[in-house]
Write a protein that holds these residues in place. Structure first.
Motif, PDB file in Angstrom:
ATOM      1  N   GLU A 199       0.843  -1.209   0.000  1.00 10.92           N
ATOM      2  CA  GLU A 199       0.000   0.000   0.000  1.00 10.92           C
ATOM      3  C   GLU A 199       0.876   1.255   0.000  1.00 10.92           C
ATOM      4  OE1 GLU A 199      -2.810  -1.884  -1.017  1.00 10.92           O
ATOM      5  OE2 GLU A 199      -3.281   0.233  -0.609  1.00 10.92           O
ATOM      6  N   GLU A 200       1.994   1.193   0.715  1.00  8.24           N
ATOM      7  CA  GLU A 200       2.922   2.337   0.693  1.00  8.24           C
ATOM      8  C   GLU A 200       3.496   2.524  -0.713  1.00  8.24           C
ATOM      9  OE1 GLU A 200       1.916   3.488   4.057  1.00  8.24           O
ATOM     10  OE2 GLU A 200       3.648   4.552   3.242  1.00  8.24           O
ATOM     11  N   ALA A 201       3.923   1.409  -1.320  1.00 14.23           N
ATOM     12  CA  ALA A 201       4.563   1.482  -2.653  1.00 14.23           C
ATOM     13  C   ALA A 201       3.648   2.151  -3.678  1.00 14.23           C
ATOM     14  CB  ALA A 201       4.933   0.080  -3.130  1.00 14.23           C
ATOM     15  N   LYS A 202       2.326   1.935  -3.519  1.00 13.47           N
ATOM     16  CA  LYS A 202       1.362   2.483  -4.477  1.00 13.47           C
ATOM     17  C   LYS A 202       1.338   4.015  -4.428  1.00 13.47           C
ATOM     18  CE  LYS A 202      -1.645  -1.593  -4.438  1.00 13.47           C
ATOM     19  NZ  LYS A 202      -2.919  -2.169  -3.950  1.00 13.47           N
ATOM     20  N   LEU A 239      10.801   7.993  -2.807  1.00 13.16           N
ATOM     21  CA  LEU A 239      10.665   9.430  -3.091  1.00 13.16           C
ATOM     22  C   LEU A 239       9.729  10.136  -2.117  1.00 13.16           C
ATOM     23  CD1 LEU A 239      10.542   9.377  -7.019  1.00 13.16           C
ATOM     24  CD2 LEU A 239      12.542   9.710  -5.566  1.00 13.16           C
ATOM     25  N   GLU A 240       9.325   9.474  -1.013  1.00 15.20           N
ATOM     26  CA  GLU A 240       8.449  10.153  -0.044  1.00 15.20           C
ATOM     27  C   GLU A 240       9.129  11.374   0.548  1.00 15.20           C
ATOM     28  OE1 GLU A 240       7.174   7.714   3.230  1.00 15.20           O
ATOM     29  OE2 GLU A 240       5.927   9.324   4.092  1.00 15.20           O
ATOM     30  N   THR A 267      15.131   9.514  -2.683  1.00 15.56           N
ATOM     31  CA  THR A 267      15.113   8.635  -1.508  1.00 15.56           C
ATOM     32  C   THR A 267      14.459   7.286  -1.806  1.00 15.56           C
ATOM     33  OG1 THR A 267      13.042   9.729  -0.869  1.00 15.56           O
ATOM     34  CG2 THR A 267      15.065  10.507   0.193  1.00 15.56           C
ATOM     35  N   HIS A 268      14.920   6.278  -1.133  1.00 17.68           N
ATOM     36  CA  HIS A 268      14.354   4.940  -1.241  1.00 17.68           C
ATOM     37  C   HIS A 268      13.358   4.690  -0.110  1.00 17.68           C
ATOM     38  CE1 HIS A 268      17.407   2.839  -4.098  1.00 17.68           C
ATOM     39  NE2 HIS A 268      16.842   3.906  -4.619  1.00 17.68           N
ATOM     40  N   ALA A 269      12.479   3.728  -0.299  1.00 15.95           N
ATOM     41  CA  ALA A 269      11.441   3.433   0.689  1.00 15.95           C
ATOM     42  C   ALA A 269      12.047   3.089   2.050  1.00 15.95           C
ATOM     43  CB  ALA A 269      10.574   2.279   0.186  1.00 15.95           C
ATOM     44  N   GLU A 270      13.051   2.217   2.042  1.00 15.56           N
ATOM     45  CA  GLU A 270      13.661   1.789   3.305  1.00 15.56           C
ATOM     46  C   GLU A 270      14.355   2.962   3.994  1.00 15.56           C
ATOM     47  OE1 GLU A 270      14.048   0.659   0.203  1.00 15.56           O
ATOM     48  OE2 GLU A 270      14.800  -1.382   0.180  1.00 15.56           O
ATOM     49  N   GLN A 271      15.013   3.753   3.163  1.00 15.40           N
ATOM     50  CA  GLN A 271      15.706   4.962   3.648  1.00 15.40           C
ATOM     51  C   GLN A 271      14.699   5.912   4.304  1.00 15.40           C
ATOM     52  OE1 GLN A 271      17.473   6.934   0.272  1.00 15.40           O
ATOM     53  NE2 GLN A 271      18.240   8.647   1.464  1.00 15.40           N
ATOM     54  N   CYS A 272      13.515   6.069   3.699  1.00 16.81           N
ATOM     55  CA  CYS A 272      12.488   6.971   4.255  1.00 16.81           C
ATOM     56  C   CYS A 272      12.006   6.477   5.606  1.00 16.81           C
ATOM     57  CB  CYS A 272      11.318   7.087   3.284  1.00 16.81           C
ATOM     58  SG  CYS A 272      11.737   7.997   1.767  1.00 16.81           S
ATOM     59  N   CYS A 273      11.825   5.171   5.749  1.00 18.84           N
ATOM     60  CA  CYS A 273      11.409   4.619   7.054  1.00 18.84           C
ATOM     61  C   CYS A 273      12.431   4.973   8.129  1.00 18.84           C
ATOM     62  CB  CYS A 273      11.312   3.098   6.990  1.00 18.84           C
ATOM     63  SG  CYS A 273       9.943   2.461   6.044  1.00 18.84           S
TER      64      CYS A 273
END
Ligand SMILES: Nc1nc(=O)c(N)c(NC[C@H](O)[C@H](O)[C@H](O)COP(=O)(O)O)[nH]1
Ligand SMILES: [Zn+2]
Length: 167
Positions: free
Chosen positions: A14-17, A47-48, A53-59
């Motif tokens: 759901e986040e990836a979407k 890109l959040e 930026t990567h998803a893991e990096q954003c977390c």
């Protein structure tokens, strides 16, 4: 009670979407979860946060921000048994040259030297489009971080991940 890995991987999807499709990367979603009780600590998608930026990096960066520490010190504020769920395996090399997420995961050291991220659940391996075979899982295992594939969402994860790629 058992932690429902498939349900958490669906939440990562759901986040990836929410990630804005680009031809030069993948749309990925990730969660940081307390490994003891399954509590979601942070969510993120590609890109959040501003920058490439990567998803893991954003977390990692969002959790660090909540505790007012820089991302490189997030290991000091994460639970000592933290799990990462990511729809695509963490990158081990980035065409942009930015620090790969495997290295960001490994450096989440706490005082006694091991990384506080102990397990990585992944939805798919990285396709070889950008950087050839991703050898990050071996590097994570060398640092005693277990990588576990959660089967069942591969088609949907890849469809979302490659939304920005020409058909
Ligand atoms: N696990 C993972 N999470 C992400 O959020 C993301 N975008 C990728 N993508 C991996 C791919 O290998 C890189 O996106 C390209 O190598 C381009 O590198 P940049 O993203 O521009 O640094 N992989
Ligand atoms: Zn990455």
């Amino acid at each position: 009670h058992a932690i429902d890995h498939l349900a958490l991987m669906r939440e990562a999807l759901e986040e990836a979407k929410q990630s804005p499709p680009k031809p030069s990367n993948y749309c990925v979603g990730a969660l940081l979860v307390d490994g003891d009780n399954g509590e979601v600590l942070a969510r993120g998608y590609t890109l959040e946060l501003e920058g490439n930026t990567h998803a893991e990096q954003c977390c990692l960066a969002k959790f660090a921000q909540a505790f007012d520490v820089p991302e490189e010190r997030v290991g000091e504020v994460l639970p000592t048994n933290t799990t990462l769920y990511t729809t695509m395996e963490p990158c081990n090399l980035r065409l942009s040259g930015n620090l790969p997420c495997v290295d960001r995961i490994i450096r989440t050291k706490c005082k006694d030297g091991h990384s506080v991220i102990r397990k990585v659940y992944l939805g798919v391996k990285e396709p070889e489009k950008f950087v050839g075979e991703n050898k990050g899982r071996a590097k994570l295992e060398e640092h005693r971080i277990e990588c576990i594939h959660v089967p069942g969402l591969e088609n949907e994860i890849l469809k979302v991940a490659t939304a920005g790629h020409e058909k």
